[in-house]
Design an enzyme around this catalytic site. Structure first.
Site, PDB file in Angstrom:
ATOM      1  N   PRO A 145     -26.699  39.601  12.834  1.00 13.27           N
ATOM      2  CA  PRO A 145     -27.296  40.444  11.787  1.00 13.27           C
ATOM      3  C   PRO A 145     -28.188  41.540  12.379  1.00 13.27           C
ATOM      4  O   PRO A 145     -28.484  42.526  11.755  1.00 13.27           O
ATOM      5  CB  PRO A 145     -28.143  39.467  10.967  1.00 13.27           C
ATOM      6  CG  PRO A 145     -27.821  38.116  11.448  1.00 13.27           C
ATOM      7  CD  PRO A 145     -27.116  38.220  12.750  1.00 13.27           C
TER       8      PRO A 145
ATOM      9  N   ASP B 168      -4.888  59.475   9.216  1.00 15.66           N
ATOM     10  CA  ASP B 168      -5.418  60.642   9.935  1.00 15.66           C
ATOM     11  C   ASP B 168      -6.921  60.684   9.670  1.00 15.66           C
ATOM     12  O   ASP B 168      -7.425  59.899   8.872  1.00 15.66           O
ATOM     13  CB  ASP B 168      -4.739  61.925   9.459  1.00 15.66           C
ATOM     14  CG  ASP B 168      -5.003  62.140   7.964  1.00 15.66           C
ATOM     15  OD1 ASP B 168      -4.072  62.478   7.250  1.00 15.66           O
ATOM     16  OD2 ASP B 168      -6.151  61.901   7.527  1.00 15.66           O
TER      17      ASP B 168
ATOM     18  N   ARG C 174      -5.678  48.093  14.685  1.00 20.61           N
ATOM     19  CA  ARG C 174      -4.865  49.103  14.009  1.00 20.61           C
ATOM     20  C   ARG C 174      -5.091  50.494  14.608  1.00 20.61           C
ATOM     21  O   ARG C 174      -4.286  51.395  14.396  1.00 20.61           O
ATOM     22  CB  ARG C 174      -5.077  49.124  12.515  1.00 20.61           C
ATOM     23  CG  ARG C 174      -6.473  49.432  12.056  1.00 20.61           C
ATOM     24  CD  ARG C 174      -6.566  49.445  10.547  1.00 20.61           C
ATOM     25  NE  ARG C 174      -5.756  50.505   9.948  1.00 20.61           N
ATOM     26  CZ  ARG C 174      -6.083  51.798   9.963  1.00 20.61           C
ATOM     27  NH1 ARG C 174      -7.188  52.195  10.590  1.00 20.61           N
ATOM     28  NH2 ARG C 174      -5.305  52.693   9.388  1.00 20.61           N
TER      29      ARG C 174
ATOM     30  N   GLU D 183     -28.799  28.568  13.887  1.00 17.76           N
ATOM     31  CA  GLU D 183     -29.748  29.657  13.578  1.00 17.76           C
ATOM     32  C   GLU D 183     -29.548  30.856  14.493  1.00 17.76           C
ATOM     33  O   GLU D 183     -30.241  31.860  14.358  1.00 17.76           O
ATOM     34  CB  GLU D 183     -31.193  29.147  13.723  1.00 17.76           C
ATOM     35  CG  GLU D 183     -31.555  28.017  12.766  1.00 17.76           C
ATOM     36  CD  GLU D 183     -31.202  28.345  11.320  1.00 17.76           C
ATOM     37  OE1 GLU D 183     -30.455  27.569  10.707  1.00 17.76           O
ATOM     38  OE2 GLU D 183     -31.627  29.416  10.831  1.00 17.76           O
TER      39      GLU D 183
HETATM   40  C1  LIG Z   1     -30.848  40.315   6.652  1.00 16.58           C
HETATM   41  C2  LIG Z   1     -29.593  39.467   6.698  1.00 16.58           C
HETATM   42  C3  LIG Z   1     -28.471  40.275   7.347  1.00 16.58           C
HETATM   43  C4  LIG Z   1     -29.171  39.080   5.292  1.00 16.58           C
HETATM   44  C5  LIG Z   1     -29.820  38.198   7.500  1.00 16.58           C
HETATM   45  C6  LIG Z   1     -31.098  37.831   7.920  1.00 16.58           C
HETATM   46  C7  LIG Z   1     -31.257  36.655   8.645  1.00 16.58           C
HETATM   47  C8  LIG Z   1     -30.151  35.851   8.990  1.00 16.58           C
HETATM   48  C9  LIG Z   1     -28.888  36.248   8.568  1.00 16.58           C
HETATM   49  C10 LIG Z   1     -27.680  35.444   8.901  1.00 16.58           C
HETATM   50  O1  LIG Z   1     -26.637  35.651   8.339  1.00 16.58           O
HETATM   51  N1  LIG Z   1     -27.808  34.488   9.835  1.00 16.58           N
HETATM   52  C11 LIG Z   1     -26.724  33.599  10.195  1.00 16.58           C
HETATM   53  C12 LIG Z   1     -25.807  34.192  11.247  1.00 16.58           C
HETATM   54  N2  LIG Z   1     -25.314  35.445  10.725  1.00 16.58           N
HETATM   55  C13 LIG Z   1     -24.425  36.237  11.370  1.00 16.58           C
HETATM   56  O2  LIG Z   1     -23.914  35.961  12.438  1.00 16.58           O
HETATM   57  C14 LIG Z   1     -24.136  37.561  10.714  1.00 16.58           C
HETATM   58  C15 LIG Z   1     -24.670  37.864   9.461  1.00 16.58           C
HETATM   59  C16 LIG Z   1     -24.389  39.115   8.881  1.00 16.58           C
HETATM   60  C17 LIG Z   1     -23.591  40.079   9.504  1.00 16.58           C
HETATM   61  C18 LIG Z   1     -23.064  39.757  10.755  1.00 16.58           C
HETATM   62  N3  LIG Z   1     -22.270  40.478  11.584  1.00 16.58           N
HETATM   63  O3  LIG Z   1     -22.028  39.740  12.674  1.00 16.58           O
HETATM   64  C19 LIG Z   1     -22.638  38.550  12.588  1.00 16.58           C
HETATM   65  C20 LIG Z   1     -23.319  38.528  11.370  1.00 16.58           C
HETATM   66  C21 LIG Z   1     -24.654  33.235  11.503  1.00 16.58           C
HETATM   67  C22 LIG Z   1     -25.115  31.945  12.196  1.00 16.58           C
HETATM   68  C23 LIG Z   1     -25.825  32.272  13.499  1.00 16.58           C
HETATM   69  C24 LIG Z   1     -27.030  33.175  13.218  1.00 16.58           C
HETATM   70  C25 LIG Z   1     -26.573  34.453  12.540  1.00 16.58           C
HETATM   71  C26 LIG Z   1     -28.705  37.421   7.826  1.00 16.58           C
END
Ligand SMILES: CC(C)(C)c1cccc(C(=O)NCC2(NC(=O)c3cccc4nocc34)CCCCC2)c1
Length: 245
Positions: A88, A168, A153, A115
């Site tokens: 995130p 395009d 893609r 986490e």
């Molecule tokens: C402020 C916000 C974004 C809502 C937020 C704030 C705090 C925690 C999270 C969250 O989702 N923690 C869990 C976690 N997420 C992700 O991996 C993830 C989430 C979103 C977009 C992603 N793009 O790639 C990976 C992404 C998966 C478990 C391992 C820890 C990361 C989200």
């Protein structure tokens, strides 16, 4: 282009790689893809990949050693790859980032669970942090699939003649016009006459106009990504003046 995914759920990936354009790209050797189970790099009897957080609190953190060893192995197998942490905290993924990533030799995706990963991994083993959006997920695996989909893609040859012709820079920055196919009358709703006219100049004009107007109405932010030509600005002006009258 070589994709390597580091995950504790490798079984999520074969179904994604065995369908559609991704499958064809793999069969044609345009991309190769593999998933590495982080658990294979644990050294304890229980194959532990997570541990309690320093500082206390709820939840678990992904241990750095198995991740570091998995990343080292992935890099040994795919030397000129960029190591991307799906998180995130990453920079927002969009078509421009997809185009940038489509130019590298290989991508190694680190997928977080619990986490998150130990900060020493972020500091010493990651080349790029990318987020697919602001919502809470249970893991980074789906995020890695979205990036693999969008990047594949863009690789030469991945899209067959039809799709690549449709692709395009204009079409990748605005919403698409409405699509129709048979029957002409579906439950009382008819296909616009222009599309049946055979007049390709009129059809292209209709498609450009409806695409621009839809983007202007639904996603004006996309229009800031790319300057409109005077012709396109005129289309929007005419449409606005029509609704003013
Ligand atoms: C402020 C916000 C974004 C809502 C937020 C704030 C705090 C925690 C999270 C969250 O989702 N923690 C869990 C976690 N997420 C992700 O991996 C993830 C989430 C979103 C977009 C992603 N793009 O790639 C990976 C992404 C998966 C478990 C391992 C820890 C990361 C989200």
């Amino acid at each position: 282009m070589e994709f390597t995914v580091l995950t504790i759920f490798p079984e999520m990936f074969p179904p994604f790689w065995e369908n559609g354009i991704i499958r064809r790209a793999i069969e044609q050797g345009i991309i190769s893809a593999s998933a590495i189970n982080i658990r294979d790099f644990t050294t304890d009897r229980h194959r532990t990949t997570d541990d309690r957080p320093y500082g206390g609190g709820c939840g678990m953190v992904m241990k750095p050693e198995p991740l570091a060893d998995a990343i080292r192995t992935a890099r040994a197998n795919a030397p000129s790859s960029k190591t991307v942490l799906m998180t995130p905290q990453g920079r927002p993924f969009n078509q421009r980032v997809a185009e940038e990533l489509s130019l590298v030799e290989g991508l190694i995706f680190v997928c977080g669970r619990y986490e998150g990963v130990d900060e020493r991994i972020c500091r010493h083993f990651i080349d790029d942090e990318i987020s697919i959006g602001d919502y809470v997920l249970t893991g980074g695996e789906l995020a890695s699939m979205i990036i693999m989909d969008a990047v594949t893609r863009l690789r030469p040859g991945a899209l067959g003649g039809e799709e690549s012709a449709a692709r395009d820079s204009f079409s990748e920055n605005v919403l698409e016009h409405a699509h129709y196919t048979r029957p002409r009358n579906f439950e009382g709703d008819e296909v616009p006459d222009v599309l049946l006219s055979g007049n390709h100049r009129e059809i292209e004009k209709w498609r450009l106009e409806t695409s621009l107007i839809r983007t202007f109405l639904k996603r004006p932010d996309l229009l800031r990504e790319r300057p409109l030509s005077p012709h396109e600005i005129n289309i929007l002006k005419n449409w606005c003046s029509d609704i003013e009258t």
